[in-house]
Design a protein around this motif. Structure first.
Motif, PDB file in Angstrom:
ATOM      1  N   TYR A 191      37.490  31.063 -28.088  1.00 16.15           N
ATOM      2  CA  TYR A 191      38.369  32.233 -28.106  1.00 16.15           C
ATOM      3  C   TYR A 191      39.386  32.111 -26.970  1.00 16.15           C
ATOM      4  O   TYR A 191      40.592  32.300 -27.163  1.00 16.15           O
ATOM      5  CB  TYR A 191      37.551  33.524 -27.964  1.00 16.15           C
ATOM      6  CG  TYR A 191      38.425  34.742 -27.829  1.00 16.15           C
ATOM      7  CD1 TYR A 191      39.091  35.260 -28.942  1.00 16.15           C
ATOM      8  CD2 TYR A 191      38.618  35.349 -26.594  1.00 16.15           C
ATOM      9  CE1 TYR A 191      39.918  36.362 -28.825  1.00 16.15           C
ATOM     10  CE2 TYR A 191      39.445  36.454 -26.469  1.00 16.15           C
ATOM     11  CZ  TYR A 191      40.093  36.954 -27.588  1.00 16.15           C
ATOM     12  OH  TYR A 191      40.924  38.035 -27.465  1.00 16.15           O
ATOM     13  N   GLU A 192      38.894  31.736 -25.790  1.00 19.97           N
ATOM     14  CA  GLU A 192      39.796  31.637 -24.627  1.00 19.97           C
ATOM     15  C   GLU A 192      40.802  30.507 -24.801  1.00 19.97           C
ATOM     16  O   GLU A 192      41.924  30.567 -24.287  1.00 19.97           O
ATOM     17  CB  GLU A 192      38.972  31.482 -23.337  1.00 19.97           C
ATOM     18  CG  GLU A 192      38.320  32.825 -22.998  1.00 19.97           C
ATOM     19  CD  GLU A 192      37.393  32.792 -21.797  1.00 19.97           C
ATOM     20  OE1 GLU A 192      37.094  31.696 -21.289  1.00 19.97           O
ATOM     21  OE2 GLU A 192      36.962  33.891 -21.381  1.00 19.97           O
TER      22      GLU A 192
ATOM     23  N   LYS B 214      38.790  40.821 -35.893  1.00 20.25           N
ATOM     24  CA  LYS B 214      37.497  41.139 -35.254  1.00 20.25           C
ATOM     25  C   LYS B 214      36.532  39.973 -35.425  1.00 20.25           C
ATOM     26  O   LYS B 214      36.497  39.346 -36.486  1.00 20.25           O
ATOM     27  CB  LYS B 214      36.831  42.351 -35.938  1.00 20.25           C
ATOM     28  CG  LYS B 214      37.687  43.597 -35.990  1.00 20.25           C
ATOM     29  CD  LYS B 214      37.568  44.366 -34.699  1.00 20.25           C
ATOM     30  CE  LYS B 214      38.365  45.658 -34.773  1.00 20.25           C
ATOM     31  NZ  LYS B 214      38.561  46.246 -33.456  1.00 20.25           N
TER      32      LYS B 214
ATOM     33  N   PHE C  98      31.785  39.229 -21.745  1.00 19.55           N
ATOM     34  CA  PHE C  98      32.918  39.058 -22.667  1.00 19.55           C
ATOM     35  C   PHE C  98      32.904  40.163 -23.740  1.00 19.55           C
ATOM     36  O   PHE C  98      33.931  40.758 -24.076  1.00 19.55           O
ATOM     37  CB  PHE C  98      32.836  37.672 -23.320  1.00 19.55           C
ATOM     38  CG  PHE C  98      33.775  37.487 -24.477  1.00 19.55           C
ATOM     39  CD1 PHE C  98      35.122  37.255 -24.254  1.00 19.55           C
ATOM     40  CD2 PHE C  98      33.316  37.557 -25.791  1.00 19.55           C
ATOM     41  CE1 PHE C  98      36.003  37.085 -25.328  1.00 19.55           C
ATOM     42  CE2 PHE C  98      34.185  37.385 -26.858  1.00 19.55           C
ATOM     43  CZ  PHE C  98      35.532  37.149 -26.625  1.00 19.55           C
TER      44      PHE C  98
ATOM     45  N   ASN D 119      32.970  46.250 -23.870  1.00 18.17           N
ATOM     46  CA  ASN D 119      34.232  47.007 -23.991  1.00 18.17           C
ATOM     47  C   ASN D 119      35.372  46.146 -24.515  1.00 18.17           C
ATOM     48  O   ASN D 119      36.527  46.356 -24.149  1.00 18.17           O
ATOM     49  CB  ASN D 119      34.641  47.595 -22.627  1.00 18.17           C
ATOM     50  CG  ASN D 119      33.581  48.515 -22.088  1.00 18.17           C
ATOM     51  OD1 ASN D 119      33.208  49.483 -22.739  1.00 18.17           O
ATOM     52  ND2 ASN D 119      33.050  48.199 -20.914  1.00 18.17           N
ATOM     53  N   ASN D 120      35.052  45.175 -25.371  1.00 19.88           N
ATOM     54  CA  ASN D 120      36.075  44.262 -25.880  1.00 19.88           C
ATOM     55  C   ASN D 120      36.302  44.549 -27.365  1.00 19.88           C
ATOM     56  O   ASN D 120      35.438  44.264 -28.205  1.00 19.88           O
ATOM     57  CB  ASN D 120      35.600  42.821 -25.688  1.00 19.88           C
ATOM     58  CG  ASN D 120      36.670  41.811 -26.053  1.00 19.88           C
ATOM     59  OD1 ASN D 120      37.664  42.155 -26.693  1.00 19.88           O
ATOM     60  ND2 ASN D 120      36.465  40.572 -25.653  1.00 19.88           N
TER      61      ASN D 120
END
Ligand code: COA
Length: 438
Positions: free
Chosen positions: A248-249, A264, A279, A282-283
């Motif tokens: 993802y990064e 999502k 990660f 709250n993502n």
């Protein structure tokens, strides 16, 4: 409703909370990283007060003491999956195993097939509206909170708040126990040359824009390490581990072309290290949904170019896949393997692929090697994924496409990816088995 009053009225110690369990009850708890260890330990410490309490859950990373022989009159372990700490009870005869597709667990709980007397869960502290988050495991937890006669909650201030179907109100808990401890961490498994070769073979079947499901073990992580050059990958997976964060990064996973839940990462539980839990906290990209949604083959089938990759233990010449038993020994469970294999096969875009991957050999306790590709399954071994469901088998030696192939074609393709030390004897077995030249 004054939730703060409810919270303080129901707050108690773990020792008091487990007194709600009565002899003969069925107790279930949240699984894997979400297991509530303080409540489980308190239940075991109170063993002398119980007779024949049935204990059920999927994966455990915990001590599994309730499954040990010394407690066999107090507890009866009945796993929906077995793990290192609980397996032995089944071999010893006092524990049990119930086969069940993971996506069906919530409906079994709802319709009473798996009626639960007491459910134990670990949650975050309540927000300003009185809602706690179940954090890293939504799967069957959300249904169990609704259906169990009694719910015991371990409120742990280190549980991350993860968005999705993950919130329960404090009024849904009968007893509340405050704790503070880190979540268990599962580091990256050891990835050697064999796993990397398997990972590369699997990666060659994954196109840009694919949606991925990755199972448990070293191989899924090795696959992730081989995907650094891909684009626009998505995640619709029963679980994810740390490898997904790297991709993802790096911008490889962006979930932009999934077909459903675009934007999502759809998952039902998390299992990795603190890096993964931080990660997910709250993502908005991480969407935890219940397992009857995430793993339902009809939902899985809506994903774009779905590729599901799971581990297995043994495959016979016909393509029957054994993933959860070694002979008569119950090793794990079906989990979501068949849910995803079938979903991929039913894919609406016609591009779904299911892959079962394994090293070509296993080492026995005495150090001798055995081929995992075999003419016939071991006595007592259970077929996890049937020959009708499987598409690809992958080893470090290559890829065998079984879908649409005859029995002989399957066996030839499998022998071609067996370990070279075993190929000649497998060819001899082929000729006996099929009464035909190799
Ligand atoms: N015969 C005898 N023993 C075998 C064997 C065989 N054919 N294949 C493997 N083993 C032994 C290994 O030597 C190893 O022994 P050890 O624990 O003493 O080292 C053990 O079985 C586990 O094998 P390994 O290859 O290390 O397993 P893994 O950790 O990579 O997990 C599965 C592989 C198949 C067990 C695991 O993926 C699983 O449980 N799958 C079913 C559920 C699933 O796929 N869910 C998917 C969604 S999460």
């Amino acid at each position: 409703m004054d939730w703060k009053k409810i919270y303080s009225d129901r707050k108690c110690t773990a020792e008091e909370a487990v007194k709600s369990i009565k002899s003969g009850d069925r107790v279930a708890f949240a699984h894997a990283v979400a297991e509530p260890p303080v409540l489980v330990d308190a239940m075991v410490a109170n063993a002398a007060a119980y007779k024949n309490v049935e204990v059920c859950h999927m994966v455990t990373l915990g001590k599994g003491e309730y499954s040990h022989a010394e407690y066999k009159d107090n507890f009866r372990f009945n796993g929906w999956f077995t793990s290192p700490s609980t397996r032995k009870s089944i071999e010893e005869g006092h524990g049990d195993f119930t086969p069940v597709f993971f996506h069906e667990v919530p409906s079994y709980i709802r319709n009473g097939t798996f009626a639960i007397d007491v459910f134990m869960v670990m949650v975050s502290p309540p927000d300003e509206h009185g809602y706690c988050c179940v954090g890293v495991s939504s799967d069957y937890t959300m249904q169990a909170i609704k259906s169990a006669k009694i719910v015991l909650a371990e409120v742990n201030d280190q549980v991350p708040v993860v968005y999705g179907e993950t919130f329960a109100h404090v009024s849904e808990f009968d007893k509340i126990v405050e704790t503070s401890h880190p979540l268990p961490e599962i580091g990256l498994p050891k990835i050697g040359e064999v796993e990397l070769a398997i990972g590369k073979n699997c990666a060659s079947l994954i196109e840009d824009g694919s949606t991925l499901q990755l199972g448990i073990g070293a191989i899924p992580d090795a696959v992730l390490q081989s995907l650094k050059d891909k684009k626009d990958l998505g995640i619709h997976s029963e679980m994810i581990s740390d490898g997904v964060v790297d991709l993802y990064e790096a911008g490889v996973i962006n979930c932009s072309k999934k077909g459903i839940d675009n934007g999502k990462m759809t998952v039902t539980f998390l299992m990795g290290t603190k890096r993964l839990y931080d990660f997910a906290a709250n993502n908005p990209i991480v969407e935890m949904r219940t397992v009857d949604y995430v793993n339902h083959p009809c939902v899985v089938a809506q994903s774009t170019k779905l590729v599901c990759i799971n581990g297995c233990l043994s495959v016979d010449f016909m393509g029957q896949v054994v993933s959860d038993s070694i002979g008569t020994r119950q090793f794990s469970g079906v989990g979501g393997q068949v849910d995803f294999c079938r979903g991929a096969a039913m894919s609406l875009d016609g591009k779904g692929k299911n892959i079962l991957a394994m090293p070509s050999v296993a080492k026995k306790k005495d150090g001798t090697k055995i081929s995992k590709i075999v003419p016939f399954l071991d006595h007592g071994a259970a077929v996890t994924t049937s020959r009708h469901d499987v598409h690809y088998i992958v080893t470090e030696y290559g890829i065998a496409l079984l879908k649409g192939k005859t029995l002989k074609e399957r066996a030839r393709a499998l022998i071609a990816i067996a370990h070279p030390d075993f190929r000649e004897e497998l060819k001899v077995e082929f000729e006996k088995r099929f009464n035909a030249k190799f």
